[in-house]
Design a protein around this motif. Structure first.
Motif, PDB file in Angstrom:
ATOM      1  N   LEU A 175       6.619 -15.781 -11.006  1.00 50.36           N
ATOM      2  CA  LEU A 175       7.369 -14.711 -11.668  1.00 50.36           C
ATOM      3  C   LEU A 175       6.464 -13.746 -12.415  1.00 50.36           C
ATOM      4  O   LEU A 175       6.573 -12.518 -12.224  1.00 50.36           O
ATOM      5  CB  LEU A 175       8.431 -15.292 -12.598  1.00 50.36           C
ATOM      6  N   PRO A 176       5.537 -14.239 -13.267  1.00 48.87           N
ATOM      7  CA  PRO A 176       4.609 -13.291 -13.923  1.00 48.87           C
ATOM      8  C   PRO A 176       3.779 -12.490 -12.927  1.00 48.87           C
ATOM      9  O   PRO A 176       3.534 -11.297 -13.137  1.00 48.87           O
ATOM     10  CB  PRO A 176       3.717 -14.204 -14.773  1.00 48.87           C
ATOM     11  N   LEU A 177       3.363 -13.131 -11.842  1.00 49.14           N
ATOM     12  CA  LEU A 177       2.576 -12.416 -10.838  1.00 49.14           C
ATOM     13  C   LEU A 177       3.407 -11.337 -10.155  1.00 49.14           C
ATOM     14  O   LEU A 177       2.913 -10.237  -9.882  1.00 49.14           O
ATOM     15  CB  LEU A 177       2.038 -13.399  -9.788  1.00 49.14           C
ATOM     16  N   LEU A 178       4.669 -11.627  -9.876  1.00 50.60           N
ATOM     17  CA  LEU A 178       5.544 -10.640  -9.247  1.00 50.60           C
ATOM     18  C   LEU A 178       5.773  -9.435 -10.156  1.00 50.60           C
ATOM     19  O   LEU A 178       5.817  -8.288  -9.697  1.00 50.60           O
ATOM     20  CB  LEU A 178       6.884 -11.281  -8.885  1.00 50.60           C
ATOM     21  N   VAL A 179       5.931  -9.711 -11.451  1.00 51.17           N
ATOM     22  CA  VAL A 179       6.124  -8.618 -12.411  1.00 51.17           C
ATOM     23  C   VAL A 179       4.902  -7.694 -12.398  1.00 51.17           C
ATOM     24  O   VAL A 179       5.033  -6.460 -12.360  1.00 51.17           O
ATOM     25  CB  VAL A 179       6.377  -9.173 -13.828  1.00 51.17           C
ATOM     26  N   VAL A 180       3.722  -8.290 -12.433  1.00 50.92           N
ATOM     27  CA  VAL A 180       2.494  -7.497 -12.397  1.00 50.92           C
ATOM     28  C   VAL A 180       2.398  -6.717 -11.089  1.00 50.92           C
ATOM     29  O   VAL A 180       2.035  -5.537 -11.072  1.00 50.92           O
ATOM     30  CB  VAL A 180       1.255  -8.403 -12.564  1.00 50.92           C
ATOM     31  N   LEU A 181       2.743  -7.369  -9.987  1.00 49.83           N
ATOM     32  CA  LEU A 181       2.671  -6.744  -8.662  1.00 49.83           C
ATOM     33  C   LEU A 181       3.561  -5.500  -8.585  1.00 49.83           C
ATOM     34  O   LEU A 181       3.189  -4.489  -7.990  1.00 49.83           O
ATOM     35  CB  LEU A 181       3.079  -7.755  -7.598  1.00 49.83           C
ATOM     36  N   LEU A 182       4.731  -5.577  -9.195  1.00 50.46           N
ATOM     37  CA  LEU A 182       5.666  -4.446  -9.164  1.00 50.46           C
ATOM     38  C   LEU A 182       5.287  -3.345 -10.144  1.00 50.46           C
ATOM     39  O   LEU A 182       5.486  -2.162  -9.865  1.00 50.46           O
ATOM     40  CB  LEU A 182       7.088  -4.946  -9.474  1.00 50.46           C
ATOM     41  N   LEU A 183       4.705  -3.718 -11.291  1.00 50.85           N
ATOM     42  CA  LEU A 183       4.437  -2.731 -12.341  1.00 50.85           C
ATOM     43  C   LEU A 183       3.081  -2.048 -12.209  1.00 50.85           C
ATOM     44  O   LEU A 183       2.910  -0.931 -12.703  1.00 50.85           O
ATOM     45  CB  LEU A 183       4.546  -3.390 -13.720  1.00 50.85           C
ATOM     46  N   LYS A 184       2.114  -2.695 -11.572  1.00 45.17           N
ATOM     47  CA  LYS A 184       0.782  -2.090 -11.480  1.00 45.17           C
ATOM     48  C   LYS A 184       0.808  -0.726 -10.783  1.00 45.17           C
ATOM     49  O   LYS A 184       0.191   0.232 -11.288  1.00 45.17           O
ATOM     50  CB  LYS A 184      -0.179  -3.034 -10.756  1.00 45.17           C
ATOM     51  N   PRO A 185       1.484  -0.554  -9.645  1.00 42.92           N
ATOM     52  CA  PRO A 185       1.541   0.784  -9.039  1.00 42.92           C
ATOM     53  C   PRO A 185       2.188   1.817  -9.950  1.00 42.92           C
ATOM     54  O   PRO A 185       1.774   2.984  -9.963  1.00 42.92           O
ATOM     55  CB  PRO A 185       2.381   0.564  -7.770  1.00 42.92           C
TER      56      PRO A 185
ATOM     57  N   SER B  87       0.827  -1.203   0.000  1.00 40.18           N
ATOM     58  CA  SER B  87       0.000   0.000   0.000  1.00 40.18           C
ATOM     59  C   SER B  87       0.866   1.259   0.000  1.00 40.18           C
ATOM     60  O   SER B  87       0.588   2.221  -0.726  1.00 40.18           O
ATOM     61  CB  SER B  87      -0.924   0.009   1.218  1.00 40.18           C
ATOM     62  N   VAL B  88       1.907   1.239   0.822  1.00 41.83           N
ATOM     63  CA  VAL B  88       2.817   2.381   0.871  1.00 41.83           C
ATOM     64  C   VAL B  88       3.543   2.539  -0.463  1.00 41.83           C
ATOM     65  O   VAL B  88       3.732   3.664  -0.959  1.00 41.83           O
ATOM     66  CB  VAL B  88       3.828   2.218   2.022  1.00 41.83           C
ATOM     67  N   TYR B  89       3.942   1.427  -1.058  1.00 41.69           N
ATOM     68  CA  TYR B  89       4.595   1.465  -2.374  1.00 41.69           C
ATOM     69  C   TYR B  89       3.679   2.109  -3.415  1.00 41.69           C
ATOM     70  O   TYR B  89       4.112   2.974  -4.192  1.00 41.69           O
ATOM     71  CB  TYR B  89       4.964   0.038  -2.778  1.00 41.69           C
ATOM     72  N   LEU B  90       2.411   1.730  -3.415  1.00 40.33           N
ATOM     73  CA  LEU B  90       1.447   2.325  -4.343  1.00 40.33           C
ATOM     74  C   LEU B  90       1.282   3.818  -4.081  1.00 40.33           C
ATOM     75  O   LEU B  90       1.312   4.638  -5.011  1.00 40.33           O
ATOM     76  CB  LEU B  90       0.099   1.610  -4.220  1.00 40.33           C
ATOM     77  N   THR B  91       1.114   4.191  -2.825  1.00 41.97           N
ATOM     78  CA  THR B  91       0.936   5.606  -2.472  1.00 41.97           C
ATOM     79  C   THR B  91       2.139   6.432  -2.879  1.00 41.97           C
ATOM     80  O   THR B  91       1.998   7.518  -3.464  1.00 41.97           O
ATOM     81  CB  THR B  91       0.693   5.742  -0.954  1.00 41.97           C
ATOM     82  N   LYS B  92       3.334   5.937  -2.568  1.00 43.91           N
ATOM     83  CA  LYS B  92       4.564   6.673  -2.907  1.00 43.91           C
ATOM     84  C   LYS B  92       4.716   6.818  -4.421  1.00 43.91           C
ATOM     85  O   LYS B  92       5.129   7.870  -4.920  1.00 43.91           O
ATOM     86  CB  LYS B  92       5.777   5.943  -2.330  1.00 43.91           C
ATOM     87  N   CYS B  93       4.375   5.762  -5.158  1.00 46.65           N
ATOM     88  CA  CYS B  93       4.449   5.827  -6.628  1.00 46.65           C
ATOM     89  C   CYS B  93       3.521   6.903  -7.169  1.00 46.65           C
ATOM     90  O   CYS B  93       3.912   7.700  -8.033  1.00 46.65           O
ATOM     91  CB  CYS B  93       4.084   4.471  -7.233  1.00 46.65           C
ATOM     92  N   VAL B  94       2.282   6.931  -6.668  1.00 50.12           N
ATOM     93  CA  VAL B  94       1.304   7.916  -7.140  1.00 50.12           C
ATOM     94  C   VAL B  94       1.781   9.333  -6.842  1.00 50.12           C
ATOM     95  O   VAL B  94       1.748  10.217  -7.709  1.00 50.12           O
ATOM     96  CB  VAL B  94      -0.078   7.661  -6.496  1.00 50.12           C
ATOM     97  N   LEU B  95       2.244   9.565  -5.634  1.00 51.21           N
ATOM     98  CA  LEU B  95       2.690  10.903  -5.250  1.00 51.21           C
ATOM     99  C   LEU B  95       3.911  11.338  -6.058  1.00 51.21           C
ATOM    100  O   LEU B  95       4.016  12.493  -6.479  1.00 51.21           O
ATOM    101  CB  LEU B  95       3.000  10.938  -3.748  1.00 51.21           C
ATOM    102  N   PHE B  96       4.840  10.409  -6.281  1.00 48.90           N
ATOM    103  CA  PHE B  96       6.038  10.745  -7.059  1.00 48.90           C
ATOM    104  C   PHE B  96       5.679  11.112  -8.488  1.00 48.90           C
ATOM    105  O   PHE B  96       6.165  12.118  -9.027  1.00 48.90           O
ATOM    106  CB  PHE B  96       7.019   9.574  -7.043  1.00 48.90           C
ATOM    107  N   CYS B  97       4.839  10.288  -9.133  1.00 50.17           N
ATOM    108  CA  CYS B  97       4.507  10.538 -10.537  1.00 50.17           C
ATOM    109  C   CYS B  97       3.672  11.810 -10.705  1.00 50.17           C
ATOM    110  O   CYS B  97       3.853  12.546 -11.677  1.00 50.17           O
ATOM    111  CB  CYS B  97       3.770   9.340 -11.129  1.00 50.17           C
ATOM    112  N   LYS B  98       2.779  12.072  -9.756  1.00 51.66           N
ATOM    113  CA  LYS B  98       2.007  13.312  -9.846  1.00 51.66           C
ATOM    114  C   LYS B  98       2.925  14.519  -9.737  1.00 51.66           C
ATOM    115  O   LYS B  98       2.753  15.517 -10.446  1.00 51.66           O
ATOM    116  CB  LYS B  98       0.937  13.342  -8.759  1.00 51.66           C
ATOM    117  N   LYS B  99       3.903  14.443  -8.846  1.00 50.21           N
ATOM    118  CA  LYS B  99       4.847  15.553  -8.690  1.00 50.21           C
ATOM    119  C   LYS B  99       5.717  15.693  -9.934  1.00 50.21           C
ATOM    120  O   LYS B  99       5.943  16.804 -10.437  1.00 50.21           O
ATOM    121  CB  LYS B  99       5.716  15.313  -7.456  1.00 50.21           C
ATOM    122  N   PHE B 100       6.190  14.561 -10.471  1.00 51.90           N
ATOM    123  CA  PHE B 100       7.067  14.608 -11.646  1.00 51.90           C
ATOM    124  C   PHE B 100       6.336  15.150 -12.869  1.00 51.90           C
ATOM    125  O   PHE B 100       6.811  16.079 -13.526  1.00 51.90           O
ATOM    126  CB  PHE B 100       7.609  13.207 -11.939  1.00 51.90           C
TER     127      PHE B 100
END
Length: 434
Positions: A301-311, A236-249
């Protein structure tokens, strides 16, 4: 005599607020349900075309983001949609930030974002649209203006109710995220809108999103469900941080065309290699449920890739101008995380855990950590499951996830603000709640 007159006027106003809430609930249900049906139809049509020509993905998100930009420029006052923040400002700052045009603005922008591949959902678009319906109803009658917060909360609660056929989750969402008013009139308004919305949805638009069978759970699996809650909080924190970073960028880019082209290219590339990232991801969750019937280590492995890329995909979508939020992405991430945890534990420790249970618990736990609203998440996922068999483990995992997420980063994407301080430093402050 004066006392009786006062009581009559008070009762008339109570009746007026409740009637306004009922009307708000009906219109909110129509907005939410039609948006859901149209989005699902066109998303399926686009995905079917992509199966025959994968390279179309390199123009589809570009068309969607460009159309959203043009609509904003020519029709919607050239003002960007700020999502949940607009609703929070209306409630907490007593600001007029939900004019009537916000209803079609979020409706069409949410639709265009998802059907053209944006990796988010229509939930936030629906919430803001239906909150704007509540704000509009408070402006139509002069003495209802003082009840604007009640009607705004009634509208957004009705919207969530319609999207997930989850009246309890709709009510709790208004209470946990937006305002914690305990007045009888506020409660009556929100409950009335939720019931109106539920009846419209149940009898005219109801369609179960997921089909799966939950039969039981074992108490010896509880420690592993707590572990899932901890991992959900981290995600959840990873998703939140990703959203905040991309919005700022993306917000720092002065050229709109660079933002749109760059964002759409990133989205297209990720979806080209990982098709499950397309749109709100409910098809991906259904795929996870199918894999949960006979999971193997080869799927990890495919599930991990999706897990990392979705946020990342969600964050780029929102940063580049798409309309949406973290509701659907959180459910998506939670489903994948739950299956990964279950498969790994079963393979290496021979625990015999039930995969479908972990998928559902993961959905609730990640959503809880992302929006800091555990009880909304609990009842929403129970509504999706259409039973309460997993109620206890879902409660425990959701509370653990929220605690872990808040301990690491005490803000959600809804409550985080950036303020420029002296010396160029950035300070974070939460949105206040009345």
């Amino acid at each position: 005599m004066e006392l009786n007159s006062y009581k009559v006027k008070k009762s008339q106003r109570v009746i007026a607020v409740v009637l306004a809430a009922a009307v708000t609930g009906v219109f909110s249900a129509l907005v939410a349900d039609t948006l859901k049906v149209i989005t699902e139809h066109y998303e399926e049509a686009f995905l079917e075309n992509l199966r025959h020509n994968r390279y179309l993905i390199f123009i589809i998100p570009l068309i969607g983001l460009t159309t959203i930009h043009l609509l904003r420029y020519f029709l919607f006052h050239n003002k960007a949609n700020k999502g949940i923040k607009e609703v929070l400002d209306t409630i907490n700052k007593n600001a007029h930030t939900l004019p009537a045009y916000k209803i079609p603005s979020h409706y069409f922008n949410g639709l265009l974002t998802v059907i053209f591949g944006g990796s988010t959902g229509i939930e936030v678009s629906t919430v803001v649209s239906t909150a704007a319906i509540g704000a509009l109803s408070s402006r139509k009658v002069s003495y209802l203006r003082k009840y604007r917060t009640d009607l705004v909360c009634a509208g957004l609660a009705a919207g969530v109710t319609a999207l997930f056929n989850a009246p309890v989750a709709g009510f709790l969402f208004a209470f946990e995220v937006f305002t914690r008013r305990k007045s009888k009139l506020h409660t009556a308004a929100v409950v009335t809108a939720v019931l109106s919305s539920y009846l419209i949805t149940r009898f005219f638009f109801y369609k179960q999103v997921f089909h799966f069978s939950v039969t039981n759970w074992r108490t010896e699996a509880l420690p592993y469900m707590i572990l899932l809650g901890v991992l959900a909080g981290l995600n959840s924190v990873y998703l939140t941080k990703c959203v905040l970073f991309c919005k700022k960028f993306f917000g720092s880019l002065q050229n709109d065309y660079a933002r749109i082209i760059g964002g759409s290219l990133l989205i297209s590339t990720m979806i080209f290699f990982v098709p499950n990232l397309y749109g709100e991801g409910y098809e991906g969750i259904k795929h996870v449920f199918r894999q949960a019937d006979a999971p193997t280590l080869a799927v990890i492995l495919p599930l991990l890739v999706v897990l990392l890329l979705k946020p990342v995909a969600t964050s780029v979508t929102l940063g580049a101008g798409g309309d949406g939020g973290v509701f659907a992405p959180s459910l998506f991430i939670g489903a994948f995380l739950g299956l990964i945890v279950c498969v790994v534990l079963n393979h290496y420790f021979g625990l015999g855990l039930i995969p479908v249970n972990f998928v559902l618990i993961g959905m609730a736990a990640v959503l809880s950590g992302s929006i800091h609203a555990p009880f909304t998440s609990i009842f929403l996922v129970c509504a999706l499951a259409d039973n309460y068999i997993l109620f206890i483990p879902i409660v425990i995992a959701s509370l653990v996830s929220k605690w872990v997420a808040a301990a690491i980063f005490p803000y959600s994407v809804y409550t985080y603000q950036v303020k420029q301080a002296t010396g160029g430093q950035v300070a974070t402050v939460p949105q206040p709640r009345p």
